[in-house]
Design a protein around this motif. Structure first.
Motif, PDB file in Angstrom:
ATOM      1  N   PHE B  90      72.645   9.275  66.869  1.00 21.86           N
ATOM      2  CA  PHE B  90      73.650   8.448  66.220  1.00 21.86           C
ATOM      3  C   PHE B  90      75.043   9.009  66.477  1.00 21.86           C
ATOM      4  O   PHE B  90      75.287  10.194  66.259  1.00 21.86           O
ATOM      5  N   CYS B  91      75.926   8.126  66.895  1.00 20.06           N
ATOM      6  CA  CYS B  91      77.347   8.437  66.986  1.00 20.06           C
ATOM      7  C   CYS B  91      77.999   7.946  65.700  1.00 20.06           C
ATOM      8  O   CYS B  91      77.580   6.914  65.136  1.00 20.06           O
ATOM      9  N   ALA B  92      78.993   8.678  65.208  1.00 19.37           N
ATOM     10  CA  ALA B  92      79.630   8.288  63.950  1.00 19.37           C
ATOM     11  C   ALA B  92      81.115   8.595  64.008  1.00 19.37           C
ATOM     12  O   ALA B  92      81.548   9.528  64.691  1.00 19.37           O
ATOM     13  N   VAL B  93      81.881   7.813  63.252  1.00 17.69           N
ATOM     14  CA  VAL B  93      83.327   7.971  63.237  1.00 17.69           C
ATOM     15  C   VAL B  93      83.832   7.956  61.807  1.00 17.69           C
ATOM     16  O   VAL B  93      83.296   7.247  60.943  1.00 17.69           O
ATOM     17  N   ALA B  94      84.851   8.760  61.543  1.00 21.09           N
ATOM     18  CA  ALA B  94      85.509   8.786  60.241  1.00 21.09           C
ATOM     19  C   ALA B  94      87.013   8.859  60.473  1.00 21.09           C
ATOM     20  O   ALA B  94      87.456   9.342  61.519  1.00 21.09           O
ATOM     21  N   PRO B  95      87.788   8.390  59.501  1.00 23.39           N
ATOM     22  CA  PRO B  95      89.241   8.547  59.629  1.00 23.39           C
ATOM     23  C   PRO B  95      89.594  10.016  59.825  1.00 23.39           C
ATOM     24  O   PRO B  95      88.924  10.905  59.285  1.00 23.39           O
ATOM     25  N   GLY B  96      90.637  10.263  60.579  1.00 24.38           N
ATOM     26  CA  GLY B  96      91.005  11.633  60.904  1.00 24.38           C
ATOM     27  C   GLY B  96      91.666  12.392  59.765  1.00 24.38           C
ATOM     28  O   GLY B  96      92.644  13.100  59.973  1.00 24.38           O
ATOM     29  N   ARG B  97      91.113  12.207  58.591  1.00 24.41           N
ATOM     30  CA  ARG B  97      91.614  12.954  57.435  1.00 24.41           C
ATOM     31  C   ARG B  97      90.450  13.643  56.722  1.00 24.41           C
ATOM     32  O   ARG B  97      90.640  14.504  55.899  1.00 24.41           O
ATOM     33  N   GLY B  98      89.261  13.231  57.040  1.00 23.65           N
ATOM     34  CA  GLY B  98      88.089  13.739  56.355  1.00 23.65           C
ATOM     35  C   GLY B  98      87.970  13.152  54.973  1.00 23.65           C
ATOM     36  O   GLY B  98      88.849  12.462  54.487  1.00 23.65           O
ATOM     37  N   ASN B  99      86.839  13.421  54.358  1.00 26.05           N
ATOM     38  CA  ASN B  99      86.575  13.019  52.971  1.00 26.05           C
ATOM     39  C   ASN B  99      86.671  11.517  52.771  1.00 26.05           C
ATOM     40  O   ASN B  99      87.002  11.052  51.683  1.00 26.05           O
ATOM     41  N   GLU B 100      86.396  10.778  53.813  1.00 25.79           N
ATOM     42  CA  GLU B 100      86.303   9.332  53.715  1.00 25.79           C
ATOM     43  C   GLU B 100      85.011   8.903  54.392  1.00 25.79           C
ATOM     44  O   GLU B 100      84.323   9.704  55.017  1.00 25.79           O
ATOM     45  N   LYS B 101      84.703   7.636  54.276  1.00 26.19           N
ATOM     46  CA  LYS B 101      83.377   7.220  54.703  1.00 26.19           C
ATOM     47  C   LYS B 101      83.159   7.404  56.190  1.00 26.19           C
ATOM     48  O   LYS B 101      84.058   7.242  57.004  1.00 26.19           O
ATOM     49  N   LEU B 102      81.933   7.754  56.509  1.00 23.24           N
ATOM     50  CA  LEU B 102      81.492   7.940  57.876  1.00 23.24           C
ATOM     51  C   LEU B 102      80.772   6.660  58.300  1.00 23.24           C
ATOM     52  O   LEU B 102      79.877   6.195  57.598  1.00 23.24           O
ATOM     53  N   THR B 103      81.187   6.103  59.419  1.00 21.24           N
ATOM     54  CA  THR B 103      80.570   4.875  59.924  1.00 21.24           C
ATOM     55  C   THR B 103      79.705   5.216  61.118  1.00 21.24           C
ATOM     56  O   THR B 103      80.176   5.855  62.067  1.00 21.24           O
ATOM     57  N   PHE B 104      78.458   4.771  61.069  1.00 24.58           N
ATOM     58  CA  PHE B 104      77.492   5.106  62.112  1.00 24.58           C
ATOM     59  C   PHE B 104      77.306   3.954  63.101  1.00 24.58           C
ATOM     60  O   PHE B 104      77.398   2.774  62.733  1.00 24.58           O
ATOM     61  N   GLY B 105      77.026   4.324  64.335  1.00 28.62           N
ATOM     62  CA  GLY B 105      76.558   3.356  65.303  1.00 28.62           C
ATOM     63  C   GLY B 105      75.108   3.009  65.025  1.00 28.62           C
ATOM     64  O   GLY B 105      74.458   3.593  64.141  1.00 28.62           O
ATOM     65  N   THR B 106      74.606   2.072  65.798  1.00 28.29           N
ATOM     66  CA  THR B 106      73.243   1.584  65.564  1.00 28.29           C
ATOM     67  C   THR B 106      72.170   2.533  66.080  1.00 28.29           C
ATOM     68  O   THR B 106      70.996   2.356  65.775  1.00 28.29           O
ATOM     69  N   GLY B 107      72.582   3.527  66.841  1.00 29.31           N
ATOM     70  CA  GLY B 107      71.634   4.525  67.307  1.00 29.31           C
ATOM     71  C   GLY B 107      71.080   4.226  68.684  1.00 29.31           C
ATOM     72  O   GLY B 107      71.001   3.065  69.111  1.00 29.31           O
ATOM     73  N   THR B 108      70.689   5.293  69.390  1.00 30.12           N
ATOM     74  CA  THR B 108      70.003   5.193  70.675  1.00 30.12           C
ATOM     75  C   THR B 108      68.729   6.010  70.594  1.00 30.12           C
ATOM     76  O   THR B 108      68.778   7.199  70.268  1.00 30.12           O
ATOM     77  N   ARG B 109      67.623   5.352  70.865  1.00 32.10           N
ATOM     78  CA  ARG B 109      66.349   6.066  70.859  1.00 32.10           C
ATOM     79  C   ARG B 109      66.088   6.628  72.244  1.00 32.10           C
ATOM     80  O   ARG B 109      66.107   5.898  73.236  1.00 32.10           O
ATOM     81  N   LEU B 110      65.866   7.925  72.298  1.00 33.85           N
ATOM     82  CA  LEU B 110      65.637   8.613  73.570  1.00 33.85           C
ATOM     83  C   LEU B 110      64.160   8.941  73.721  1.00 33.85           C
ATOM     84  O   LEU B 110      63.581   9.607  72.864  1.00 33.85           O
ATOM     85  N   THR B 111      63.582   8.487  74.806  1.00 28.29           N
ATOM     86  CA  THR B 111      62.206   8.807  75.170  1.00 28.29           C
ATOM     87  C   THR B 111      62.224   9.683  76.407  1.00 28.29           C
ATOM     88  O   THR B 111      62.966   9.411  77.354  1.00 28.29           O
ATOM     89  N   ILE B 112      61.424  10.734  76.400  1.00 27.02           N
ATOM     90  CA  ILE B 112      61.325  11.649  77.534  1.00 27.02           C
ATOM     91  C   ILE B 112      59.951  11.476  78.166  1.00 27.02           C
ATOM     92  O   ILE B 112      58.925  11.546  77.462  1.00 27.02           O
ATOM     93  N   ILE B 113      59.920  11.275  79.465  1.00 28.49           N
ATOM     94  CA  ILE B 113      58.639  11.171  80.167  1.00 28.49           C
ATOM     95  C   ILE B 113      58.440  12.417  81.033  1.00 28.49           C
ATOM     96  O   ILE B 113      59.389  12.978  81.556  1.00 28.49           O
ATOM     97  N   PRO B 114      57.180  12.846  81.145  1.00 31.28           N
ATOM     98  CA  PRO B 114      56.906  14.091  81.885  1.00 31.28           C
ATOM     99  C   PRO B 114      57.271  13.977  83.357  1.00 31.28           C
ATOM    100  O   PRO B 114      57.223  12.909  83.940  1.00 31.28           O
TER     101      PRO B 114
END
Lengths: 112, 114
Positions: B90-114
Motif C-alpha cells: 500500500f502506498c499512502a499520502v498525508a499532508p506534509g504537516r503530520g498528525n492528519e489523516k493518512l490516505t491509502f491507495g487501493t493496494g498492489t498484490r505481489l505474487t512471486i513465482i519460482p
C-alpha cells in the motif's frame, strides 16, 4: 516511536450486537485515527478522535454506527453498533508519532 | 483533499527479478509519502517514508522509493525479489504537516513465482 496495544485481536459476533475495540498508546498523542479494512480492500479512515472534542467522521461513516470515545491522551475506543455481516472487517487504530504513523495490530471482526 | 492511485492491482514476478510498484498521488503541496506492506493475516509494516530532502529513500528489506515531484509519483523498487516478498503493498499520502489523516491507495498484490 509509540507502541499501540489494540484489543481484542479478533472476535466473532452475532448480528445486531455491538463490539467495542480499545486502543492504548504508551505515550500521549493528540490525534488518534480509526480505519476499516474490508476483506480484500484497502484501508479507509472512519474517523479522527481528538481528546476533549467530538470525533470527526469521514463521509459514509456516522456516529450512531461507530461511536468513539477519547477520554484521555493515551486511550480511545471504537464501537461497532448494531452489527451486520457487512461490518466484517479489520479495524485498526493509528497515531502520529512525529516520525510517522504507528498502527495497532488490528481487530479482525466477523459478524455472523 | 489528497488521493493516491496504485494502477496495478496485481503483479507477478519471478524470484530474483526486479520489481517496481507504481504510486501516483494528488495533493496541493508537498506531502508525506509512505509505503506499507501487509502479509496475509498480518498487520501493516512500514517499508519506507519520504518527508523531505533526498528524493531517493531507502527502506527495510532492500526496498527503495523515489519521489518525483514533477510526476507526482512515489514508485517502490527492489532489485531482486525473494519469495517472502509476496504480500499486499500500500502506498499512502498525508499532508506534509503530520498528525492528519493518512490516505491509502487501493493496494498492489505481489505474487512471486519460482
Amino acid at each position: 516511536s509509540a507502541v499501540i496495544s489494540q484489543k481484542p485481536s479478533r472476535d466473532i459476533c452475532q448480528r445486531g450486537t455491538s463490539l467495542t475495540i480499545q486502543c492504548q498508546v504508551d505515550s500521549q498523542v493528540t490525534m488518534m485515527f480509526w480505519y476499516r479494512q474490508q476483506p480484500g480492500q484497502s484501508l479507509t479512515l472512519i474517523a479522527t478522535a481528538n481528546q476533549g472534542s467530538e470525533a470527526t467522521y469521514e463521509s459514509g461513516f456516522v456516529i450512531d454506527k461507530f461511536p468513539i470515545s477519547r477520554p484521555n491522551l493515551t486511550f480511545s475506543t471504537l464501537t461497532v453498533s448494531n452489527m451486520s455481516p457487512e461490518d466484517s472487517s479489520i479495524y485498526l487504530c493509528s497515531v502520529w508519532t512525529g516520525l510517522g504513523y504507528t498502527f495497532g495490530s488490528g481487530t479482525r471482526l466477523t459478524v455472523v | 483533499a489528497q488521493s493516491v492511485t496504485q494502477p496495478d492491482i496485481h503483479i507477478t514476478v519471478s524470484e530474483g527479478a526486479s520489481l517496481e510498484l507504481r504510486c501516483n498521488y494528488s495533493y496541493g503541496a508537498t506531502p508525506y509519502l509512505f509505503w506499507y506492506v501487509q502479509s496475509p493475516g498480518q498487520g501493516l509494516q512500514l517499508l519506507l517514508k519520504y518527508f523531505s530532502g533526498d528524493t531517493l529513500v531507502q527502506g527495510i528489506k532492500g526496498f527503495e522509493a523515489e519521489f518525483k515531484r514533477s510526476q507526482s509519483s512515489f514508485n517502490l523498487r527492489k532489485p531482486s525479489v525473494h519469495w517472502s516478498d509476496a504480500a499486499e503493498y500500500f502506498c499512502a499520502v498525508a499532508p506534509g504537516r503530520g498528525n492528519e489523516k493518512l490516505t491509502f491507495g487501493t493496494g498492489t498484490r505481489l505474487t512471486i513465482i519460482p
